[in-house]
Scaffold this active site. Structure first.
Site, PDB file in Angstrom:
ATOM      1  N   GLU A 135       0.593  -1.267   0.221  1.00  0.00           N
ATOM      2  CA  GLU A 135       0.084  -0.033   0.070  1.00  0.00           C
ATOM      3  C   GLU A 135       0.990   1.340   0.026  1.00  0.00           C
ATOM      4  O   GLU A 135       0.470   2.171  -0.596  1.00  0.00           O
ATOM      5  CB  GLU A 135      -1.020   0.137   1.024  1.00  0.00           C
ATOM      6  N   ARG A 203       9.002   3.681   5.890  1.00  0.00           N
ATOM      7  CA  ARG A 203       7.794   4.162   6.891  1.00  0.00           C
ATOM      8  C   ARG A 203       8.619   4.559   8.238  1.00  0.00           C
ATOM      9  O   ARG A 203       9.290   3.885   8.874  1.00  0.00           O
ATOM     10  CB  ARG A 203       6.885   3.006   7.094  1.00  0.00           C
TER      11      ARG A 203
END
Ligand code: ADP
Length: 364
Positions: A135, A203
């Site tokens: 994602e 991230r």
């Protein structure tokens, strides 16, 4: 079904914790695809274009349609549709009704947690294999693609003085050196990424206090039922009756450290008093909730940007859909706390980047 020796791309899905987003590519007809797709495809296409509303919960964001875009070797229009993930059952019913199983395409590129959660349902009900894509990778690819294909996709807010509505100014992301930048994706929860090049990103952190928290708390505190209602209440509210401000504690500014009296010192801090709780309005509670969630996201984003030495922060995700209040708060906070060195950048297609990224994956 082949395009340049690959599966023909026409849809990318991002099945999130709250909303499912679909990017549907309506490519221009030519002899080839009529032969390949036959009537089923035309029926789906006609259905999608015939309305903006699918059942009670599905919506097509016609305003956001990308016209005349090139995808692989095809040109066409890119449509954007969303529906609540909680209504996935209705989606399967509709797909069955439309005999979607008989469509020629047997693979769909999908991202988001729901690509895993609903994998079996897609197989059983639709005989469809979900090709799962990461994602965050999809999010970044989607941002780049939409930015390159939609004039004014990236923008920032310019404030002339404290009271006026901010002006939306297009940010030319392509011409400015695009890397590095921070992406703050505010969906049900929050993910924060540092993007250093087209293939390099990480991230950095996340937060469980996101868009889902705003809606959940607003529903509990005010009795409202939807994101839109919560936003409407917040727009009519005033957080000062709910929060404890610096001036409630200091009687004015905390000058030594440059904290103006109007800054929130303690979210919901005034609600410790019974008499204040007795008189509080639901509009004020929704406003304080929105401010608490937004300011928390803003300060985490700013700290990440400082740590990474990056001065541009792109905010994505559906929490910012129609949410001018939060965008203004984020823009002002980034500007104020960074003393003007950092920029908050927003996107027109804020919630659809992941779905577009999944669609693009089908080309690679
Ligand atoms: P996810 O992928 O986790 O579903 P999204 O980027 O789609 O995340 O954002 C979901 C958030 O967007 C919700 O938590 C809510 O704050 C906000 N939102 C915007 N529009 C809606 C809507 N129509 N219904 C529910 N939430 C919405």
């Amino acid at each position: 079904l082949k395009l340049q020796g690959k599966t023909l791309p026409w849809v990318g899905i991002d099945i999130g914790g709250t909303l499912s987003k679909v990017a549907y590519f309506e490519y221009y007809e030519n002899g080839d695809n009529i032969k390949y797709l036959g009537n089923n495809h035309t029926a789906v296409q006609d259905f999608i274009k015939s309305t903006h509303q699918y059942g009670s919960d599905g919506e097509r964001d016609a305003r956001l349609e990308l016209k005349d875009v090139q995808l692989g070797s095809r040109k066409g229009n890119l449509h954007f549709i969303r529906f609540p993930t909680s209504r996935m059952d209705a989606f399967f019913e509709l797909a069955e009704e439309m005999r979607a199983k008989e469509l020629l395409q047997k693979k769909v590129y999908a991202t988001g947690g729901g690509a895993y959660k609903f994998d079996n349902n897609f197989k059983e009900v639709l005989d469809l294999q979900l090709v799962k894509c990461d994602e965050l990778h999809c999010l970044i690819q989607g941002i780049h693609f939409i930015d390159a294909n939609f004039i004014g996709e990236c923008y920032y807010l310019k404030f002339s003085n404290d009271s006026a509505e901010p002006e939306k100014v297009t940010y030319d992301f392509q011409s400015a050196c695009p890397y590095p930048f921070i992406v703050v994706n505010v969906g049900s929860g929050v993910s924060i990424l540092a993007v250093r090049s087209s293939s390099e990103f990480e991230r950095i952190t996340g937060s469980a206090l996101g868009g889902g928290t705003f809606v959940g708390l607003s529903c509990l505190l005010t009795g409202c039922d939807t994101f839109e209602e919560a936003l409407e209440l917040a727009a009519k509210g005033d957080n000062k009756t709910v929060d404890k401000l610096v001036k409630d504690i200091y009687g004015g500014d905390y000058t030594r450290f440059g904290l103006p009296g109007d800054v929130v010192a303690s979210s919901f801090g005034s609600m410790i008093l019974q008499e204040k709780r007795d008189n509080v309005r639901k509009e004020d509670l929704a406003c304080a909730t929105l401010m608490m969630i937004t300011n928390n996201i803003g300060s985490i984003a700013r700290m990440c940007a400082i740590n990474e030495g990056i001065d541009r922060v792109i905010f994505a995700g559906n929490f910012l859909r129609k949410n001018n209040l939060s965008m203004s708060m984020l823009a002002r906070a980034m500007d104020f706390w960074s003393k003007g060195t950092m920029k908050a950048i927003f996107l027109e297609h804020e919630g659809y980047c992941g779905a577009v990224g999944a669609l693009l994956e089908s080309l690679s």
